[in-house]
Write a protein that holds these residues in place. Sequence first.
Motif, PDB file in Angstrom:
ATOM      1  N   VAL A 140     -40.986  37.149  49.252  1.00 31.78           N
ATOM      2  CA  VAL A 140     -41.943  37.827  48.377  1.00 31.78           C
ATOM      3  C   VAL A 140     -41.426  39.253  48.190  1.00 31.78           C
ATOM      4  O   VAL A 140     -41.208  39.963  49.167  1.00 31.78           O
ATOM      5  N   ARG A 141     -41.210  39.625  46.930  1.00 28.98           N
ATOM      6  CA  ARG A 141     -40.664  40.940  46.609  1.00 28.98           C
ATOM      7  C   ARG A 141     -41.623  41.696  45.705  1.00 28.98           C
ATOM      8  O   ARG A 141     -42.106  41.158  44.710  1.00 28.98           O
ATOM      9  N   GLY A 142     -41.894  42.926  46.034  1.00 34.25           N
ATOM     10  CA  GLY A 142     -42.764  43.763  45.221  1.00 34.25           C
ATOM     11  C   GLY A 142     -41.984  44.437  44.104  1.00 34.25           C
ATOM     12  O   GLY A 142     -40.818  44.795  44.266  1.00 34.25           O
ATOM     13  N   GLU A 143     -42.642  44.600  42.945  1.00 33.68           N
ATOM     14  CA  GLU A 143     -42.026  45.239  41.781  1.00 33.68           C
ATOM     15  C   GLU A 143     -43.067  46.102  41.084  1.00 33.68           C
ATOM     16  O   GLU A 143     -44.251  45.788  41.102  1.00 33.68           O
ATOM     17  N   THR A 144     -42.612  47.166  40.457  1.00 27.80           N
ATOM     18  CA  THR A 144     -43.466  48.002  39.612  1.00 27.80           C
ATOM     19  C   THR A 144     -42.733  48.202  38.293  1.00 27.80           C
ATOM     20  O   THR A 144     -41.552  48.557  38.286  1.00 27.80           O
TER      21      THR A 144
END
Length: 159
Positions: free
Chosen positions: A37-41
């Motif tokens: 699970v990778r966070g992105e903005t």
Amino acid sequence: MLARLGREVAGRAGIARFERLIGDLPAQEGSEVVWSVRGETDAHGQRFLRVDVKASPVLMCQRCMQPFVFPVKVDSRLQLVASEADLDPEGGLDDDEAPERILGSQRFDVLELVEDEIILALPYVPKHDVCPSLPAALDADSDTGRPSPFSVLSQLKKN
């Protein structure tokens, strides 16, 4: 924080860990779930989670009633929203291109999210592409040699 900082968490877990997933499935033989699970903005400040999952649960074929391994590969992008009111798309219309929205929080169970993604990827009616134990008489491609009862309709259509 995961999305805000653009961090990634990954791991492996035995499929037996996912109780909601395997509750109604046949016995699972030590299969593993590999996930990240990778966070992105994005440029507009919207936050997303990229969820990648690989699993191989054993399902029961609904055609021949034999167990079989169903490979699952999930690559989904989920938009994090601040409130339940933001879960519904603007204007009430679903956009097929828009990512699914989930309620963001400071703490959430990543493995529960992974389990949800696997459950959503399972077929409603699991079945083999070709059942190994299905009698030839039930094979969808078998020809009985009888004319179709609808062949008469093609004659009427010509008139």
